[in-house]
Design a protein around this motif. Structure first.
Motif, mmCIF file in Angstrom:
data_model
loop_
_atom_site.group_PDB
_atom_site.id
_atom_site.type_symbol
_atom_site.label_atom_id
_atom_site.label_comp_id
_atom_site.label_asym_id
_atom_site.label_seq_id
_atom_site.Cartn_x
_atom_site.Cartn_y
_atom_site.Cartn_z
ATOM 1 N N GLY A 1 0.800 -1.149 -0.043
ATOM 2 C CA GLY A 1 0.076 0.097 -0.056
ATOM 3 C C GLY A 1 0.853 1.391 -0.053
ATOM 4 N N ALA A 2 1.782 1.110 0.856
ATOM 5 C CA ALA A 2 2.827 2.435 0.597
ATOM 6 C C ALA A 2 3.492 2.604 -0.664
ATOM 7 N N ALA A 3 3.778 1.519 -1.146
ATOM 8 C CA ALA A 3 4.368 1.792 -2.563
ATOM 9 C C ALA A 3 3.608 2.215 -3.507
ATOM 10 N N ALA B 1 8.920 8.757 -0.499
ATOM 11 C CA ALA B 1 7.571 8.769 -0.507
ATOM 12 C C ALA B 1 7.205 7.578 0.186
ATOM 13 N N ALA B 2 7.477 6.366 -0.312
ATOM 14 C CA ALA B 2 7.239 5.274 -0.043
ATOM 15 C C ALA B 2 7.248 4.953 1.571
ATOM 16 N N ALA B 3 8.538 5.415 1.852
ATOM 17 C CA ALA B 3 9.056 5.324 3.238
ATOM 18 C C ALA B 3 8.080 6.229 4.142
ATOM 19 N N VAL B 4 7.655 7.419 3.776
ATOM 20 C CA VAL B 4 7.088 8.232 4.580
ATOM 21 C C VAL B 4 5.561 7.735 4.731
ATOM 22 N N ALA B 5 5.121 7.231 3.469
ATOM 23 C CA ALA B 5 3.687 6.584 3.542
ATOM 24 C C ALA B 5 3.704 5.346 4.328
ATOM 25 N N GLY B 6 4.724 4.651 4.364
ATOM 26 C CA GLY B 6 4.764 3.200 5.423
ATOM 27 C C GLY B 6 4.601 3.583 6.742
ATOM 28 N N LEU C 1 -7.434 -5.717 8.525
ATOM 29 C CA LEU C 1 -6.745 -4.763 7.948
ATOM 30 C C LEU C 1 -6.022 -5.033 6.473
ATOM 31 N N LEU C 2 -5.575 -6.559 6.578
ATOM 32 C CA LEU C 2 -5.016 -7.003 5.439
ATOM 33 C C LEU C 2 -6.043 -7.027 4.172
ATOM 34 N N LEU C 3 -7.146 -7.372 4.537
ATOM 35 C CA LEU C 3 -8.351 -7.227 3.602
ATOM 36 C C LEU C 3 -8.871 -5.991 3.214
ATOM 37 N N LEU C 4 -8.763 -4.866 4.102
ATOM 38 C CA LEU C 4 -8.992 -3.645 3.925
ATOM 39 C C LEU C 4 -8.038 -2.923 3.012
ATOM 40 N N ILE C 5 -6.796 -2.960 3.341
ATOM 41 C CA ILE C 5 -5.673 -2.472 2.503
ATOM 42 C C ILE C 5 -5.682 -2.919 1.259
ATOM 43 N N ASP C 6 -5.878 -4.224 0.861
ATOM 44 C CA ASP C 6 -5.702 -4.775 -0.567
ATOM 45 C C ASP C 6 -7.173 -4.229 -1.220
ATOM 46 N N GLU C 7 -8.220 -4.242 -0.291
ATOM 47 C CA GLU C 7 -9.428 -3.848 -1.051
ATOM 48 C C GLU C 7 -9.245 -2.489 -1.659
ATOM 49 N N ILE C 8 -8.617 -1.523 -0.714
ATOM 50 C CA ILE C 8 -8.694 -0.278 -1.031
ATOM 51 C C ILE C 8 -7.729 0.041 -2.477
ATOM 52 N N ILE C 9 -6.685 -0.784 -2.143
ATOM 53 C CA ILE C 9 -5.955 -0.785 -3.612
ATOM 54 C C ILE C 9 -6.594 -1.373 -4.784
ATOM 55 N N VAL C 10 -7.379 -2.414 -4.766
ATOM 56 C CA VAL C 10 -8.248 -2.891 -5.701
ATOM 57 C C VAL C 10 -9.021 -1.917 -6.314
ATOM 58 N N HIS C 11 -9.760 -1.152 -5.545
ATOM 59 C CA HIS C 11 -10.846 -0.180 -5.885
ATOM 60 C C HIS C 11 -10.268 0.854 -6.490
ATOM 61 N N THR C 12 -9.001 1.404 -5.715
ATOM 62 C CA THR C 12 -8.390 2.666 -6.490
ATOM 63 C C THR C 12 -7.705 2.404 -8.085
#
Lengths: 302, 145, 239, 296
Positions: free
Chosen positions: D50-52, D72-77, D107-118
Motif C-alpha cells: 500500500g505504501a508503494a 515517499a514510500a517510506a513516509v507513507a509506510g 486490515l490486510l483485507l481492507l488495505i488490499d481492497e482499497i488498492i483494488v478499488h482505486t
C-alpha cells in the motif's frame, strides 16, 4: 424461489462447512490458516469421483470427507506439538503446499469426446453430476442444508458430551487438560481429523455446485475468511461461524448498497468488531446467558 | 520421536498425492450419459465505461455442434484469484437475433481473470464455466481444464 | 514524607486492597510484613503506577501520585525494585543501568552515577558488558537495585529483595539496604523474611487480607508474634 | 551439467540473494513487532505494498526525480504503520491472542481492497533505478536495479541496527521487548515504544514495498498475499524475534527461490519454499539460530 437467492443460500451453506471446520480447531485453542487445503482436497476428490469415475454423488461426498479427514490426521501428527503462531503458520505452509501441488496435478480422461479432469493451474471443469442426473438446484440446496443440519446436530451433541468439554478444556489450557488425565494428543488429532472431514465435505459440495474448481480458489484468502467467520460470529456456539457467514455473504454481498465495497466493509468490520467483542458476537458469556434464559423460562411456543 | 515426526510428514505428503494415485488405479471409462450438454464460446469487448464489458455468448450443443437457441441464460462471475472477495451478481443474457447467440453486459469490480458462470435453464439445464481475462481495453478467453 | 491514605485497589471483582493507609518517614527504613496474598505486591504496584487504584491518595512530600503513569511517578522520585528482579536479560549490565536512567537527560550525570553504582557494587563493574540474564540471582538483585537507583529516587520501594536468594546473599543485600539508607535514601520494603527485616527497619507495618492490622517499631511487638502474624496471619475477629 | 548451465545457475541464485534483501526487510518488520508486542501483524506486507502504491500516487501529483519515490514510500509506510497500530492494536484487548491476529487480517483485507478499488486491479508500472546498468564480474552480470535494491536494503538494515543498539529509543525498544513491566518501572512508556515501533517498521516496510516494485518493475494488489507469506516464512526460519535471523533467512529464501526456479521451473518454485517452511516448523521451530532443535 429466485435463482439468485438459491445461489446465495447454497453458498452460505457450503462456506459454513469450512467456517465450522476452522471453528472446531479454534475450540481446541488452535488457529488454522489452512482449512482451505482440506476444502480443496475434498473438492478435487469428489469432482474426480463423479466426473471421472462415474460414482454416485453420495459416495463421492463420503469419499471427499474421508480423504480430507485422513489428510488432516496425517498433517495433525507432525504439527501436533506446535502452538499458537507456529501452528497457524505451519497450517498456512501446508495449505499452500497443497494448492501448489494441485497446480501440478494433471489427470485427464477422455469422456464423451472431451478431455475432462484436473488440468493443473487451468483448473478442473465439467463436474456436471447435478446436471446430468437432474438434481434440481433446490434439491441440491436441500442436500446442503441437510448435511449442514446433521453437522450442527453433531456439534450440539458434542457440546453436551464429554468430548466437547475435553475439546474446550484443551482450548483453555492443554497442559492442565493433560494433568487432568486427558489424552491431549489423541484428542487434538481427532479434532483435526473431524475439522478436515467437515472442510472436505464442504469442498465436495462446492465442486458440484460450481461445476468448476481451480487451485487459485483455495488460496490463503479462503482460509482467512473461514477463520474470520468464526471470530466474528463468536466462539461460544457452533451457530457462531454460521452467523459470520450470513453476515458476510448474506448481508454484505447480497445488499446492493455494499456491492463492490463489501470487502472493505468486511475488513473494517473484522478489525473493529474485535475491539468490542474479542471473542465474537455469540461469545461464551452471551451463549451462557441465552441458555439460562431458556432454562429458567421454558418457551411457551415452539 | 523425530522418526515418528518424519514418518508423519512423509505420510502427509503422500496423502496429498493419494487422490491421484488412487485415481490411476480406479480410472476406467465411465458410463456415457446420453444427455444433452452445452458448449459455450464467450467473446467480450470493453465498453466506453471502465470495467464494463459486453459479452457475446455463443451456445452450441456439445455433441452435434448445433446452435442452442431458446434457453434462458444468466451470467455470473467470480474471481478465482481472490476467493470470497469479488463476485458479480448474475445478470440475464437475452438472446440475439442469431440463433444460439446471447448478449450480457458485465460490470466487474477489478481487472484480471474471472470465471464466468453461464447458467442455462429452460429446455436445457446446464452450467458452463468460461475463464476470461479482462484487461483495460481488452478481454480474452482462456482455455481451461 | 510519603503517605498512602485509604487506597482501594481491585483485581476484577476481588478487592485486593481494602483501604490501606500508612506513612513512611523520610530517611528511614519502613518495612511491610504480611502473609502471602495479603496484597503487599499489589500495594507496591499501585504506588508505582502499574496498577490504578480505585480510590485513595498517594502523596510524596505533598505531591499526589495516584493515577499518574509509571513514567511520571518515576520522574517524581519513586522507584520500585520489583519482585523477582525483572532485569532485562538480553541487555548488558551497563545497558540495564542506562534503562534505569531513562527519564533523565543529563548525559554527564548519568555517566557519573553509573560509576558510583560500579563503586558500590564492584561485582556489577566486573560484569558490566555481560548480559544480565547470565548473572547469578544475587547479582541480578544488585543490578535491579542499582537500576532503580539510577533514576535518583527520593523513595526506593523494594518488593521482596531476598526472594529466592541464598542466606549469605540475603545478608549482603540487607547490608546494602542499610548502607543506602545511611546515605539518605528513604526505603519502603516488602519482606517475607521478617527476622532480617526487623533487624534493619526503623518502623514496620503488618498487612493482612488487604488491610493494615498493626504498625509500630521493632520491639514494640514480640518478634515471635510478628513472625507468627507475618507468615500465618492472625485469627482476630476485628481489626 | 555443463559450465554454462552452472554459470546461469549461480547468476540466478545471486540475483535471488540480491532480491532477498526485500524479504529480509519484511522479515525484520514482522520480527520487530513480534519482539515488542508478541503479536504478529498480518497486515504488514499489505501495508508495505500500500505504501508503494501511495508513493506512486505522490509521484503522479508531484514531478520529482525517481529516487524520491523511495522517500515517499517510506513516509507513507510510516503513516500507514501508525494507523495500523491505532485501528488494529491500540484498543484491542491484548490478552486475547486471537483478537489482534484477526484484526490485522481485517486490515490486510481492507488495505488490499482499497488498492483494488482505486486501481481496478490493474498492475501499475513502478520506476526502476539503474535498470540499464549491468556490472560485469567475470562471466556474471550484476543487474543495476537489483544491486540498488540490495544496497538500499543493507543501508536500511544498518540504520535499523544502529537505531536499536546505539540510541535511547533503541534501548527502550529492546527493554520493552524483553521485560515490559520492568520497562514501565524504568519510566519507559510502552505505548509510545509500541507506536514508534509500528511507525518505524512501517517506514522499513514502505521501503521494502518500493524495492519490490522497483525490482520487478510493477505493482499489483496480488503481490500482498505472496509477500505476506514470504515475510512470515522469513520470520519463522530466522527465528521469531531475531533480527540477524530475519536478515540471513531473507537472503537465503531469496537465493533458494531462484535456485528452485532455475532447476525446477517457476511453477514448482514456491512448492519447495513451502516444504522448507513446513520442515523448519516441524523439526526446528526455533529457526536457524535456535540453540537446540527443541519444539515450542
Amino acid at each position: 424461489m429466485d435463482d439468485y437467492l438459491v445461489g446465495v443460500l447454497s453458498n452460505i451453506g457450503i462456506v459454513s462447512f469450512i467456517a465450522l471446520s476452522a471453528w472446531l480447531l479454534l475450540l481446541t485453542g488452535e488457529i488454522s490458516f489452512g482449512q482451505q487445503a482440506f476444502f480443496a482436497i475434498g473438492a478435487y476428490a469428489a469432482g474426480i469421483a463423479t466426473a471421472l469415475w462415474g460414482w454416485p454423488l453420495g459416495a463421492a461426498l463420503g469419499w471427499s470427507a474421508a480423504i480430507a479427514g485422513g489428510a488432516a490426521v496425517l498433517v495433525g501428527v507432525p504439527t501436533l506439538r506446535l502452538h499458537g503462531l507456529y501452528f497457524a503458520i505451519a497450517t498456512l505452509g501446508f495449505a499452500e503446499m497443497v494448492r501448489l501441488l494441485f497446480e501440478q496435478f494433471h489427470y485427464r480422461v477422455m469422456i464423451d469426446g472431451e478431455l475432462v479432469g484436473p488440468n493443473g493451474s487451468d483448473g478442473f471443469r465439467g463436474i456436471r453430476y447435478i446436471f446430468e442426473n437432474d438434481v434440481g438446484s433446490l434439491q441440491f440446496l436441500a442436500l446442503i442444508y441437510l448435511l449442514l443440519a446433521a453437522a450442527l446436530a453433531g456439534f450440539m451433541l458434542l457440546e453436551r458430551s464429554r468430548l466437547g468439554v475435553a475439546f474446550r478444556m484443551i482450548g483453555e489450557d492443554d497442559t492442565l487438560a493433560a494433568l487432568n488425565g486427558l489424552a491431549v494428543a489423541r484428542l487434538k488429532i481427532l479434532a483435526a481429523g473431524l475439522a478436515g472431514a467437515l472442510a472436505g465435505l464442504g469442498g465436495g459440495l462446492y465442486a458440484h455446485l460450481t461445476t468448476y474448481v481451480e487451485p487459485r480458489v483455495f488460496d490463503v484468502m479462503l482460509g482467512v475468511h473461514s477463520l474470520a467467520y468464526g471470530l466474528i460470529g463468536g466462539l461460544g456456539t457452533a451457530l457462531g461461524p454460521l452467523l459470520g457467514v450470513v453476515i458476510d455473504i448474506g448481508l454484505l454481498e447480497s445488499v446492493r448498497a455494499f456491492a463492490g465495497y463489501r470487502m472493505i466493509v468486511f475488513g473494517g468490520l473484522v478489525a473493529v468488531l474485535l475491539i468490542v467483542r474479542p471473542r465474537g458476537l455469540l461469545d461464551e458469556a452471551l451463549v451462557h446467558r441465552i441458555g439460562r434464559l431458556f432454562v429458567r423460562a421454558p418457551p411457551a411456543g415452539p | 520421536m523425530t522418526a515418528l515426526r518424519l514418518a508423519g510428514a512423509l505420510a502427509a505428503a503422500a496423502a496429498c498425492l493419494s487422490a491421484g494415485a488412487f485415481a490411476q488405479v480406479g480410472a476406467q471409462a465411465p458410463q456415457a450419459q446420453v444427455k444433452m450438454r452445452a458448449k459455450a464460446d464467450v467473446a467480450c469487448r470493453p465498453t466506453s465505461t471502465a470495467l464494463h464489458y459486453d459479452c457475446t455468448i455463443r451456445l452450441t450443443n456439445a455433441r452435434t455442434g448445433e446452435p442452442l437457441g431458446g434457453v434462458t441464460l444468466t451470467v455470473g462471475a467470480d474471481m478465482p484469484s481472490m476467493p470470497m472477495m469479488h463476485s458479480v451478481r448474475p445478470v440475464a443474457a437475452p438472446p440475439e437475433p442469431e440463433s444460439g447467440s446471447y448478449r450480457a453486459r458485465l460490470a466487474l469490480e477489478m481487472h484480471g481473470d474471472w470465471a464466468l458462470q453461464l447458467n442455462l435453464s429452460g429446455p436445457l439445464r446446464d452450467r458452463v464455466v468460461a475463464i476470461v481475462r479482462f484487461e483495460p481495453g481488452r478481454a480474452e478467453s482462456r482455455p481451461g481444464g | 514524607m510519603f503517605e498512602v491514605s485509604d487506597i482501594v485497589a481491585t483485581y476484577g471483582k476481588i478487592e485486593a486492597l481494602k483501604g490501606v493507609s500508612l506513612k513512611v518517614e523520610s530517611g528511614k527504613i519502613t518495612c511491610l510484613l504480611g502473609p502471602n496474598g495479603a496484597g503487599k505486591t499489589t500495594l507496591m504496584m499501585t504506588i508505582a503506577g502499574i496498577l490504578q487504584p480505585r480510590r485513595g491518595a498517594i502523596r510524596l512530600d505533598g505531591m499526589d501520585l495516584a493515577g499518574l503513569s509509571p513514567a511520571r511517578i518515576v520522574s517524581r522520585g519513586v522507584a520500585l525494585v520489583p519482585e523477582n528482579r525483572l532485569v532485562f536479560p538480553q541487555m548488558s549490565v551497563r545497558e540495564n543501568l542506562l534503562a534505569g536512567a531513562y527519564q533523565r537527560r543529563d548525559r554527564a550525570g548519568i555517566d557519573s552515577d553509573i560509576d558510583r553504582m560500579y563503586a558500590r557494587f564492584p561485582r556489577l563493574k566486573e560484569r558490566r558488558e555481560q548480559m544480565a540474564g547470565t548473572l547469578s540471582g544475587g547479582e541480578q538483585q544488585m543490578l535491579a537495585v542499582a537500576r532503580a537507583l539510577m533514576s535518583r529516587p527520593r523513595l526506593l520501594l523494594m518488593d521482596e529483595p531476598s526472594l529466592g536468594l541464598a542466606p549469605l546473599i540475603v545478608a549482603e543485600i540487607f547490608e546494602i539496604i542499610a548502607e543506602l539508607n545511611r546515605d539518605g535514601t528513604t526505603i519502603f520494603l516488602v519482606e517475607q523474611n521478617a527476622h532480617m527485616a526487623l533487624k534493619v527497619a526503623h518502623q514496620f507495618f503488618l498487612m493482612e487480607q488487604g488491610r493494615i492490622t498493626f504498625s509500630g517499631t521493632p520491639g514494640q511487638l514480640a518478634e515471635d508474634e510478628v513472625i507468627q502474624r507475618a507468615y500465618l496471619g492472625s485469627r482476630r475477629a476485628a481489626g | 551439467m555443463d559450465l554454462l548451465d552452472l554459470i546461469d545457475a549461480v547468476q540466478s541464485v545471486a540475483d535471488g540473494v540480491l532480491f532477498g534483501a526485500t524479504y529480509a526487510l519484511l522479515g525484520i518488520g514482522f520480527t520487530l513487532i513480534f519482539g515488542v508486542m508478541h503479536k504478529i501483524n498480518l497486515s504488514y506486507a499489505a501495508a508495505s505494498v500500500g505504501a508503494a502504491y501511495a508513493s506512486l500516487l505522490v509521484m503522479s501529483v508531484v514531478q520529482a526525480p525517481a529516487v524520491l519515490v523511495f522517500v515517499a514510500a517510506a513516509v507513507a509506510g510510516g503513516v500507514i504503520g501508525g494507523l495500523v497500530y491505532l485501528v488494529g492494536f491500540k484498543f484491542i484487548p491484548l490478552a486475547n491472542p486471537l483478537a489482534t491476529l484477526m484484526s490485522t487480517v481485517g486490515l490486510l483485507l481492507l488495505i488490499d481492497e482499497i488498492i483494488v478499488h482505486t486501481t481496478a486491479g490493474v498492475p501499475l508500472n513502478y520506476p526502476a533505478l539503474f535498470s540499464d546498468v549491468i556490472i560485469e564480474v567475470g562471466p556474471f552480470g550484476l543487474r543495476g536495479d537489483l544491486m540498488f535494491v540490495f544496497a538500499l536494503g543493507c543501508a536500511c538494515m544498518t540504520l535499523l541496527l544502529l537505531l536499536l543498539y546505539r540510541t535511547r529509543l533503541g534501548l527502550a525498544t529492546r527493554a520493552v521487548s524483553q521485560q515490559p513491566t520492568a520497562s514501565l518501572l524504568c519510566g519507559i512508556s510502552t505505548t509510545r515504544v509500541n507506536v514508534l515501533t509500528f511507525v518505524i517498521t512501517g517506514v522499513v516496510g514502505g521501503i521494502a514495498g518500493a524495492m519490490t516494485g522497483a525490482a520487478i518493475g510493477m505493482l499489483s494488489p496480488l503481490l500482498s498475499l505472496p509477500l505476506t507469506v514470504k515475510g512470515l516464512i522469513v520470520t519463522v526460519i530466522g527465528g521469531l524475534g531475531s533480527i540477524p535471523g530475519a536478515i540471513i533467512a531473507g537472503l537465503i529464501v531469496g537465493g533458494l527461490e531462484n535456485a528452485f526456479q532455475f532447476f525446477r521451473g517457476v511453477s514448482e518454485r514456491d512448492l519447495y519454499i513451502m516444504l522448507l517452511l513446513f520442515a523448519f516448523l516441524v523439526f526446528r521451530p526455533g529457526g536457524i539460530f535456535a540453540k537446540s532443535s527443541g519444539r515450542d
